[in-house]
Design a protein around this motif. Sequence first.
Motif, short mmCIF file in Angstrom:
data_model
loop_
_atom_site.label_atom_id
_atom_site.label_comp_id
_atom_site.label_asym_id
_atom_site.label_seq_id
_atom_site.Cartn_x
_atom_site.Cartn_y
_atom_site.Cartn_z
N PHE A 48 0.87 -1.20 -0.09
CA PHE A 48 -0.06 0.11 -0.02
C PHE A 48 0.82 1.14 -0.21
CE2 PHE A 48 -2.60 3.39 1.70
CZ PHE A 48 -3.82 3.20 1.35
N CYS A 195 -0.37 4.46 15.04
CA CYS A 195 0.34 3.22 15.16
C CYS A 195 0.30 2.54 16.33
CB CYS A 195 1.65 3.54 14.72
SG CYS A 195 2.07 3.84 13.11
N GLU A 198 -3.07 0.96 16.57
CA GLU A 198 -3.24 -0.15 15.74
C GLU A 198 -2.64 -1.57 16.25
OE1 GLU A 198 -4.36 -1.81 11.86
OE2 GLU A 198 -4.86 -0.11 12.90
N LYS A 220 4.80 -5.06 11.69
CA LYS A 220 3.55 -5.33 10.69
C LYS A 220 3.21 -4.04 10.21
CE LYS A 220 -0.96 -4.74 13.21
NZ LYS A 220 -2.22 -5.26 13.19
N LEU A 221 3.78 -2.88 10.63
CA LEU A 221 3.85 -1.38 10.32
C LEU A 221 5.03 -1.00 9.61
CD1 LEU A 221 1.30 0.04 13.28
CD2 LEU A 221 0.70 -0.97 10.98
N GLY A 230 3.93 -1.13 4.04
CA GLY A 230 2.61 -0.96 3.24
C GLY A 230 1.14 -0.72 4.38
N GLU A 231 1.29 -1.69 5.39
CA GLU A 231 0.18 -1.51 6.31
C GLU A 231 0.49 0.15 7.18
OE1 GLU A 231 -2.58 -3.05 6.40
OE2 GLU A 231 -1.60 -3.63 4.68
N ARG A 234 -0.77 2.76 5.41
CA ARG A 234 -2.40 2.59 5.19
C ARG A 234 -2.83 3.38 6.52
NH1 ARG A 234 -5.49 -0.90 2.26
NH2 ARG A 234 -3.76 -2.23 2.27
N VAL A 235 -2.22 3.18 7.85
CA VAL A 235 -2.62 3.97 8.52
C VAL A 235 -2.37 5.29 8.57
CG1 VAL A 235 -2.02 4.09 11.27
CG2 VAL A 235 -2.09 1.91 10.40
#
Length: 268
Positions: A48, A195, A198, A220-221, A230-231, A234-235
């Motif tokens: 993303f 984040c 998240e 993962k971020l 990508g994640e 996205r956030v």
Amino acid sequence: MTTATPQAVSRATSNVKIENTNKKVSYDQFIFFGDSITQIDGNPERGFSWRSALQYDYMRRIDIVNRGFSGYNTSNALEVLPIFFPSPQEARVRLVTIFFGANDASLPNTTGQHVPLEHFKLNLHSLLSHPCILAHPNVKILLITPPPIDEWQFDSWDEPGKSARKAVIARAYADAVVEVGSESGIAVVDLWSACMKEVGWDGEEPLPGDHGAEKSGLSKLLFDGLHLGGEGYRVLYQEMKKVVAKEYPELVPAKIPVVLEPFFPEWW
């Protein structure tokens, strides 16, 4: 939606005339100004893309310009801004994002990027009041906090980068961005807090990302402990849309007309 063959579209458009063909049109700009986290956004290997998603949202309305500079801190930003920033005669800038702090927050005597916290805040104030930006009538500015860092992922880094950043220091620099926004009346995208939310952090110690705590979901971020994956982008995308809608509603896509009206409005 009405559909048509390419041949039919070609025949139809050949009979359509664009008025004022001697008038050159231009697109207003959003300028994304930051360090490597801004620069590397859009790498297809990361998934993303924050900028690409927004460019799609503002298609035919706004040009989104990436001015990310890997390795830069806020002192470098002040030096380079007058070199690249367009004048009002060159382009109309509607929005500027200022997204620094990840390098400023590096520890002294490590990578050479460190900017002391109070100096960092002064630099941000100088960027917010920079005449190159304020020369654009009604320009809006968004401050973006640096994201958290994940010290666990630095185990694979080489020195001096391996020891250059600490989770607790990243938090202090993110808080400083929020403070500068409050002092200046400038909207802030609090990426650090988004984040942390998240990954399910409840605000209690220990701090996710700290090497003294258990491994967290920050991996993962952040694909390497520092830069968004990508994640993570996205956030950032989701948070920026919320802030723009709340603070600068005149800049949501639906409020900005397309530059050239479509030949067939019923298809749009």
